[in-house]
Design a protein around this motif. Structure first.
Motif, PDB file in Angstrom:
ATOM      1  N   TYR A   1       0.842  -1.189   0.000  1.00 21.15           N
ATOM      2  CA  TYR A   1       0.000   0.000   0.000  1.00 21.15           C
ATOM      3  C   TYR A   1       0.883   1.247   0.000  1.00 21.15           C
ATOM      4  O   TYR A   1       1.857   1.323   0.746  1.00 21.15           O
ATOM      5  CB  TYR A   1      -0.907  -0.009   1.233  1.00 21.15           C
ATOM      6  CG  TYR A   1      -2.208   0.742   1.066  1.00 21.15           C
ATOM      7  CD1 TYR A   1      -2.903   0.743  -0.145  1.00 21.15           C
ATOM      8  CD2 TYR A   1      -2.758   1.445   2.134  1.00 21.15           C
ATOM      9  CE1 TYR A   1      -4.103   1.413  -0.281  1.00 21.15           C
ATOM     10  CE2 TYR A   1      -3.969   2.120   2.004  1.00 21.15           C
ATOM     11  CZ  TYR A   1      -4.632   2.102   0.788  1.00 21.15           C
ATOM     12  OH  TYR A   1      -5.825   2.782   0.662  1.00 21.15           O
ATOM     13  N   SER A   2       0.517   2.240  -0.818  1.00 19.69           N
ATOM     14  CA  SER A   2       1.364   3.412  -0.998  1.00 19.69           C
ATOM     15  C   SER A   2       0.690   4.690  -0.516  1.00 19.69           C
ATOM     16  O   SER A   2      -0.515   4.880  -0.712  1.00 19.69           O
ATOM     17  CB  SER A   2       1.711   3.577  -2.487  1.00 19.69           C
ATOM     18  OG  SER A   2       2.409   4.791  -2.708  1.00 19.69           O
ATOM     19  N   PRO A   3       1.470   5.587   0.102  1.00 18.09           N
ATOM     20  CA  PRO A   3       0.919   6.885   0.493  1.00 18.09           C
ATOM     21  C   PRO A   3       0.717   7.842  -0.680  1.00 18.09           C
ATOM     22  O   PRO A   3       0.107   8.900  -0.508  1.00 18.09           O
ATOM     23  CB  PRO A   3       1.982   7.436   1.462  1.00 18.09           C
ATOM     24  CG  PRO A   3       3.238   6.739   1.100  1.00 18.09           C
ATOM     25  CD  PRO A   3       2.836   5.378   0.607  1.00 18.09           C
ATOM     26  N   CYS A   4       1.214   7.488  -1.864  1.00 15.63           N
ATOM     27  CA  CYS A   4       1.058   8.342  -3.038  1.00 15.63           C
ATOM     28  C   CYS A   4      -0.428   8.597  -3.317  1.00 15.63           C
ATOM     29  O   CYS A   4      -1.216   7.649  -3.436  1.00 15.63           O
ATOM     30  CB  CYS A   4       1.720   7.687  -4.243  1.00 15.63           C
ATOM     31  SG  CYS A   4       1.728   8.708  -5.724  1.00 15.63           S
ATOM     32  N   TYR A   5      -0.834   9.848  -3.404  1.00 16.39           N
ATOM     33  CA  TYR A   5      -2.222  10.284  -3.576  1.00 16.39           C
ATOM     34  C   TYR A   5      -3.063  10.081  -2.314  1.00 16.39           C
ATOM     35  O   TYR A   5      -4.257  10.370  -2.299  1.00 16.39           O
ATOM     36  CB  TYR A   5      -2.921   9.560  -4.741  1.00 16.39           C
ATOM     37  CG  TYR A   5      -2.435   9.940  -6.111  1.00 16.39           C
ATOM     38  CD1 TYR A   5      -2.912  11.084  -6.743  1.00 16.39           C
ATOM     39  CD2 TYR A   5      -1.509   9.165  -6.773  1.00 16.39           C
ATOM     40  CE1 TYR A   5      -2.467  11.434  -8.020  1.00 16.39           C
ATOM     41  CE2 TYR A   5      -1.051   9.502  -8.044  1.00 16.39           C
ATOM     42  CZ  TYR A   5      -1.539  10.643  -8.658  1.00 16.39           C
ATOM     43  OH  TYR A   5      -1.090  10.984  -9.907  1.00 16.39           O
ATOM     44  N   ARG A   6      -2.464   9.554  -1.241  1.00 17.23           N
ATOM     45  CA  ARG A   6      -3.237   9.271  -0.022  1.00 17.23           C
ATOM     46  C   ARG A   6      -2.545   9.844   1.218  1.00 17.23           C
ATOM     47  O   ARG A   6      -2.811   9.406   2.325  1.00 17.23           O
ATOM     48  CB  ARG A   6      -3.394   7.753   0.177  1.00 17.23           C
ATOM     49  CG  ARG A   6      -3.911   6.972  -1.001  1.00 17.23           C
ATOM     50  CD  ARG A   6      -4.090   5.512  -0.626  1.00 17.23           C
ATOM     51  NE  ARG A   6      -4.480   4.717  -1.767  1.00 17.23           N
ATOM     52  CZ  ARG A   6      -3.645   4.050  -2.554  1.00 17.23           C
ATOM     53  NH1 ARG A   6      -2.337   4.098  -2.311  1.00 17.23           N
ATOM     54  NH2 ARG A   6      -4.081   3.353  -3.581  1.00 17.23           N
ATOM     55  N   GLU A   7      -1.652  10.755   1.042  1.00 16.34           N
ATOM     56  CA  GLU A   7      -0.846  11.256   2.148  1.00 16.34           C
ATOM     57  C   GLU A   7      -1.693  11.705   3.336  1.00 16.34           C
ATOM     58  O   GLU A   7      -1.321  11.502   4.491  1.00 16.34           O
ATOM     59  CB  GLU A   7       0.040  12.428   1.682  1.00 16.34           C
ATOM     60  CG  GLU A   7       1.127  12.033   0.708  1.00 16.34           C
ATOM     61  CD  GLU A   7       0.667  12.077  -0.748  1.00 16.34           C
ATOM     62  OE1 GLU A   7       1.525  12.026  -1.636  1.00 16.34           O
ATOM     63  OE2 GLU A   7      -0.568  12.155  -0.984  1.00 16.34           O
ATOM     64  N   ASP A   8      -2.830  12.336   3.055  1.00 13.71           N
ATOM     65  CA  ASP A   8      -3.663  12.907   4.118  1.00 13.71           C
ATOM     66  C   ASP A   8      -4.826  12.010   4.537  1.00 13.71           C
ATOM     67  O   ASP A   8      -5.627  12.385   5.389  1.00 13.71           O
ATOM     68  CB  ASP A   8      -4.215  14.269   3.676  1.00 13.71           C
ATOM     69  CG  ASP A   8      -3.103  15.272   3.372  1.00 13.71           C
ATOM     70  OD1 ASP A   8      -2.067  15.199   4.059  1.00 13.71           O
ATOM     71  OD2 ASP A   8      -3.274  16.094   2.455  1.00 13.71           O
ATOM     72  N   GLU A   9      -4.905  10.819   3.948  1.00 13.46           N
ATOM     73  CA  GLU A   9      -6.030   9.937   4.253  1.00 13.46           C
ATOM     74  C   GLU A   9      -5.741   9.011   5.433  1.00 13.46           C
ATOM     75  O   GLU A   9      -6.663   8.477   6.047  1.00 13.46           O
ATOM     76  CB  GLU A   9      -6.386   9.089   3.024  1.00 13.46           C
ATOM     77  CG  GLU A   9      -6.885   9.917   1.849  1.00 13.46           C
ATOM     78  CD  GLU A   9      -7.166   9.049   0.624  1.00 13.46           C
ATOM     79  OE1 GLU A   9      -7.282   7.812   0.783  1.00 13.46           O
ATOM     80  OE2 GLU A   9      -7.268   9.611  -0.485  1.00 13.46           O
ATOM     81  N   TYR A  10      -4.459   8.811   5.747  1.00 17.67           N
ATOM     82  CA  TYR A  10      -4.053   7.894   6.813  1.00 17.67           C
ATOM     83  C   TYR A  10      -2.898   8.504   7.602  1.00 17.67           C
ATOM     84  O   TYR A  10      -2.297   9.497   7.190  1.00 17.67           O
ATOM     85  CB  TYR A  10      -3.588   6.553   6.235  1.00 17.67           C
ATOM     86  CG  TYR A  10      -4.588   5.841   5.362  1.00 17.67           C
ATOM     87  CD1 TYR A  10      -5.532   4.976   5.913  1.00 17.67           C
ATOM     88  CD2 TYR A  10      -4.576   6.020   3.976  1.00 17.67           C
ATOM     89  CE1 TYR A  10      -6.446   4.313   5.108  1.00 17.67           C
ATOM     90  CE2 TYR A  10      -5.489   5.360   3.165  1.00 17.67           C
ATOM     91  CZ  TYR A  10      -6.426   4.514   3.736  1.00 17.67           C
ATOM     92  OH  TYR A  10      -7.334   3.869   2.936  1.00 17.67           O
ATOM     93  N   CYS A  11      -2.584   7.850   8.700  1.00 17.43           N
ATOM     94  CA  CYS A  11      -1.348   8.136   9.427  1.00 17.43           C
ATOM     95  C   CYS A  11      -0.338   7.077   8.972  1.00 17.43           C
ATOM     96  O   CYS A  11      -0.542   5.888   9.227  1.00 17.43           O
ATOM     97  CB  CYS A  11      -1.582   8.051  10.935  1.00 17.43           C
ATOM     98  SG  CYS A  11      -0.089   8.304  11.912  1.00 17.43           S
TER      99      CYS A  11
END
Length: 278
Positions: A111-121
């Motif tokens: 799972y990647s934080p790319c495009y989701r940086e602010d959706e999870y910790c």
């Protein structure tokens, strides 16, 4: 009874007695060690890790146990951090709901934080993947330049590959057809059955396809992008797990543990898969 025979009988009896004593001692040692290990594990905090089948990162081996790159990295990281990992198979579409209601603590599955940086910790990235495209050798498609409005590309729904294709920020014709599937296995099956022309994913997954079907598929020489992987906790998470995992994952990168784990799963290195986020 002759003295020689009597002496031999005594020696035999002593040897049998010694073997029996050693066997009992060994059994006690093994049981004691196993019990101690079990008791110690009971006291460890449990990290509930949400995963879904995604060879070579997560899959079940021939014994029915979890295996894969992310599974091995998670086990070693948890061991170093003094945490007991509990892998929970989830429907990927339910991941956010399960995180929110506490049925799982994190997502650790390609799972990647790319495009989701602010959706999870997120933890700090622990692995960087290279993404490319696989197609049948007989398709005539040899590079990204061949992907136009007549071609269909399979991607995992919600993946970085899907998002970048939909955003039109890759050097591929905006007319290319995008077919989204719920897992890497479904993407692979779609390509094998001819439902799509290509599959865009990380090179590790594509190499597994090529190894599984020798001589039938090729992976493009020109890579599409690189993608960082991280461990995702729910937004607003304030526990210690992220900090603890960051510490041990940094150590595992520095001492080449992660590199060795990834090396175990190079195409052809293992043959017991039942079988990407990218």
């Amino acid at each position: 009874m002759p003295r020689r025979i009597k002496r031999a009988a005594i020696v035999s009896s002593v040897l049998i007695l010694l073997v029996a004593v050693c066997a009992v001692a060994l059994t006690y040692t093994v049981r004691s060690s196993s019990t101690s290990s079990s008791e110690a594990d009971k006291d460890l905090p449990v990290l509930k890790i949400g995963v879904t089948d995604n060879d070579p990162y997560v899959y079940t081996d021939i014994a029915g146990d979890y295996a894969g790159i992310d599974i091995d990295i998670a086990r070693e990281a948890c061991k170093r951090a003094g945490i007991k990992p509990q892998f929970i198979d989830i429907s990927w579409n339910d991941r956010d709901r399960l995180l929110k209601n506490g049925e799982i603590d994190c997502l650790w599955c390609d799972y990647s934080p790319c495009y989701r940086e602010d959706e999870y910790c997120w933890t700090e990235p622990y692995l960087t993947l290279t993404v490319s495209v696989a197609t049948k050798k007989t398709s005539g498609i040899k590079s990204l330049a061949y992907l136009d409005g007549s071609k269909t590309v399979a991607v995992i729904a919600g993946s970085v590959s899907e998002r970048r294709l939909l955003a039109g920020d890759l050097e591929i014709s905006s007319d290319v057809h995008i077919k989204s599937y719920g897992s890497a296995e479904l993407c692979k099956a779609a390509l094998v059955k001819g439902y799509v022309d290509c599959w865009m994913a990380d090179v590790q997954s594509l190499d597994c396809l090529v190894a599984q079907y020798p001589g039938l598929y090729r992976v493009f020489a020109d890579n599409v992008m690189t993608v960082d992987l991280g461990v995702a906790f729910k937004d607003g998470y304030e526990g210690e797990y992220v900090k603890d995992l960051n510490t041990v994952l940094f150590e595992m990168d520095r001492d080449d543990t992660i590199e060795r784990i990834v090396g175990k799963y190079k195409a052809g290195a293992t043959t017991d898969r039942q079988g990407a986020e990218s």
